[in-house]
Design an enzyme around this catalytic site. Structure first.
Site, PDB file in Angstrom:
ATOM      1  CG  HIS A 143      17.077 -34.605  33.535  1.00 58.08           C
ATOM      2  ND1 HIS A 143      17.832 -35.743  33.338  1.00 58.08           N
ATOM      3  CD2 HIS A 143      16.264 -34.498  32.461  1.00 58.08           C
ATOM      4  CE1 HIS A 143      17.494 -36.293  32.178  1.00 58.08           C
ATOM      5  NE2 HIS A 143      16.533 -35.560  31.629  1.00 58.08           N
ATOM      6  CG  ASP A 220      21.181 -30.286  34.340  1.00 61.54           C
ATOM      7  OD1 ASP A 220      21.401 -29.925  33.172  1.00 61.54           O
ATOM      8  OD2 ASP A 220      20.321 -31.134  34.644  1.00 61.54           O
ATOM      9  CD  GLN A 223      15.743 -28.122  28.797  1.00 60.44           C
ATOM     10  OE1 GLN A 223      15.511 -27.318  27.884  1.00 60.44           O
ATOM     11  NE2 GLN A 223      15.621 -29.416  28.632  1.00 60.44           N
ATOM     12  CE  LYS A 246      18.407 -31.828  26.836  1.00 61.48           C
ATOM     13  NZ  LYS A 246      17.164 -32.546  26.588  1.00 61.48           N
ATOM     14  CB  CYS A 385      14.291 -37.617  32.728  1.00 61.37           C
ATOM     15  SG  CYS A 385      14.272 -38.667  31.293  1.00 61.37           S
TER      16      CYS A 385
HETATM   17  C1  LIG Z   1      17.530 -30.272  32.872  1.00 59.52           C
HETATM   18  C2  LIG Z   1      18.098 -31.434  32.095  1.00 59.52           C
HETATM   19  N1  LIG Z   1      19.199 -32.033  32.545  1.00 59.52           N
HETATM   20  C3  LIG Z   1      19.781 -33.056  31.893  1.00 59.52           C
HETATM   21  C4  LIG Z   1      19.238 -33.543  30.732  1.00 59.52           C
HETATM   22  C5  LIG Z   1      19.907 -34.672  30.028  1.00 59.52           C
HETATM   23  O1  LIG Z   1      20.317 -34.255  28.765  1.00 59.52           O
HETATM   24  P1  LIG Z   1      20.936 -35.326  27.746  1.00 59.52           P
HETATM   25  O2  LIG Z   1      19.890 -36.383  27.558  1.00 59.52           O
HETATM   26  O3  LIG Z   1      21.196 -34.540  26.517  1.00 59.52           O
HETATM   27  O4  LIG Z   1      22.164 -35.858  28.389  1.00 59.52           O
HETATM   28  C6  LIG Z   1      18.071 -32.960  30.230  1.00 59.52           C
HETATM   29  C7  LIG Z   1      17.421 -33.513  29.024  1.00 59.52           C
HETATM   30  O5  LIG Z   1      16.232 -33.387  28.822  1.00 59.52           O
HETATM   31  C8  LIG Z   1      17.500 -31.865  30.923  1.00 59.52           C
HETATM   32  O6  LIG Z   1      16.402 -31.269  30.467  1.00 59.52           O
END
Ligand SMILES: Cc1ncc(COP(=O)(O)O)c(C=O)c1O
Length: 430
Positions: A143, A220, A223, A246, A385
């Site tokens: 991401h 990260d 998910q 999430k 993203c």
């Molecule tokens: C794998 C992953 N990393 C990071 C993020 C970023 O999360 P946030 O927007 O809650 O900071 C997301 C959000 O969709 C994600 O799916």
């Protein structure tokens, strides 16, 4: 499903579930009023959970109770409300630690979300440890939240970002990852579960590879934490980032867990109140962990909501959540495979969470999402993203349906039926 109650304290709802061998999404749905909505004249089918989950009453009520009965600023007052608010905030920290099986609550830092947690790692740990020519290994499927903060250090310091590709089955290529590790590797930064492919990384194996190369592993977990059991000790990672919104919690709160020994050596991320030991006009010294990383008034009500969300998830059972996601994905893949002109992305196998990403021949993913919305089915479309992944897959935009503990098989069928009609509609113009 049993009755629900509250413990009467600063915001922890108690769920009196019987232990469930299998999750019952229909019973759980009663806790999510939004799922009773109609959209465009149809019952809502909410399949955008990877972007943000819906919230059960228990979370909303815990936050309301906190605001109605206990709110004050934390860590600053001798008065009763401030003590209650502080206790609730620190109880939430301990709850995040127990969810992750973290050895110590003090190595959980509250952030706004995963993005802020990963920025904290890059800005604080990265600035303290990375010099020109040092390498951070990522994958092409990250991401943007796990890429852009490293780009800052590339510009500022001249660090090198190495990206590992995927196998033909859309798994991270572990041989390529091993080959990418070298003398200058300082960190491996990758996802627990991909927000596009649904693939679950073998985090423990990656941790072993990273550590053998003398690097830290940054995970990260945006998910991973909502959908999988997480044990940071068993995974042996060094950092784990998550977002509350999430995983049934409110927006505005996330967390970074880090090994205490590493966190203790990291400089502050932001300056201000709460994170200091002493301040003069000329200089300041810093508080210990985790306060050093929590400048300013933190998201107290949101942390209380996250506490309630974790209670909810653990009452259901993270193993049951993961098994439910996996069953829905199997069903969805079987249904979508049968639709001509639909291309599916992501691995086939057990290492896959509740995400199905696809394209439809002759239809832009935004048009597919709009057509499904007309039937009350909410999916996401675009680059999710993860633009480098889109490039690697040869599909700059895709459509994504993502499931959660309240998703039913009937909803997956409604989605697949609507997608079939959408595909027929666009095929007529081809
Ligand atoms: C794998 C992953 N990393 C990071 C993020 C970023 O999360 P946030 O927007 O809650 O900071 C997301 C959000 O969709 C994600 O799916």
């Amino acid at each position: 499903m049993g009755a629900r109650g509250h413990d009467g304290n600063a915001g922890t709802p108690v769920l009196h579930w019987r232990v469930m061998s299998q999750l019952d999404p229909r019973a759980l749905r009663r806790d999510f009023p939004i799922l009773e909505r109609t959209v465009n004249g149809h019952p809502l089918v909410y399949l955008d959970n990877a972007a943000s989950s819906q919230k059960p009453r228990q979370v909303v009520e815990a936050m309301a109770r906190y605001y109605y009965q206990h709110h004050a600023n934390v860590h600053r007052g001798a008065h009763t409300l401030s003590v209650e608010a502080t206790d609730a905030f620190e109880a939430a920290r301990a709850r995040v630690a127990s969810l992750l099986n973290a050895p110590e609550a003090r190595s959980v830092v509250f952030t706004r979300n995963t993005t802020e947690a990963l920025n904290l790692v890059a800005a604080s740990w990265g600035r303290a440890h990375l010099q020109e020519g040092d390498e951070v290994v990522v994958t092409v499927a990250e991401h943007h939240a796990n890429l852009v903060p490293w780009h800052f250090l590339k510009r500022e310091r001249g660090i090198v970002i190495k990206a590992v590709g995927l196998t033909d089955e859309h798994r991270v290529d572990l041989e390529a990852l091993e080959a990418a590790l070298g003398e200058r590797t300082r960190a491996v930064a990758t996802f627990h579960m991909s927000n596009v492919l649904g693939s679950v990384n073998p985090v423990r194996r990656i941790a072993d590879l990273a550590h053998a190369a003398g690097a830290v592993l940054i995970v990260d977990g945006a998910q991973g934490a909502p959908h999988l059991p997480v044990d940071v000790q068993a995974l042996d990672c060094d950092f784990y980032a998550l977002s509350g919104h999430k995983m049934l919690g409110p927006t505005g709160v996330g967390a970074l867990w880090a090994r205490a020994s590493i966190l203790e050596g990291m400089p502050p991320f932001m300056g201000g109140g709460e994170m200091i030991r002493r301040v003069s006009v000329e200089d300041s010294s810093y508080a210990g962990i985790p306060a050093r990383f929590e400048a300013g008034t933190p998201p107290v009500a949101e942390a209380v909501g996250l506490h309630a969300a974790i209670d909810y998830l653990e009452a259901v059972g993270m193993d049951a959540v993961a098994a439910h996601d996996a069953a829905l994905v199997r069903h969805a893949l079987a249904r979508l495979e049968a639709i001509e002109g639909v291309t599916l992305y992501g691995p086939r196998g057990e290492d896959r969470g509740g995400i199905v990403t696809f394209t439809v021949d002759g239809a832009h993913p935004h048009d597919v999402a709009t057509a499904l919305d007309a039937e009350g089915v909410a999916i996401r479309s675009g680059h999710h993203c993860a633009q480098p992944l889109g490039k690697a897959l040869g599909a700059s935009a895709t459509a994504r349906a993502s499931f959660y503990l309240y998703t039913t098989e009937d909803e997956v069928d409604r989605f697949a039926d609507a997608l079939g009609r959408t595909r027929d509609f666009f095929a007529a113009f081809a």
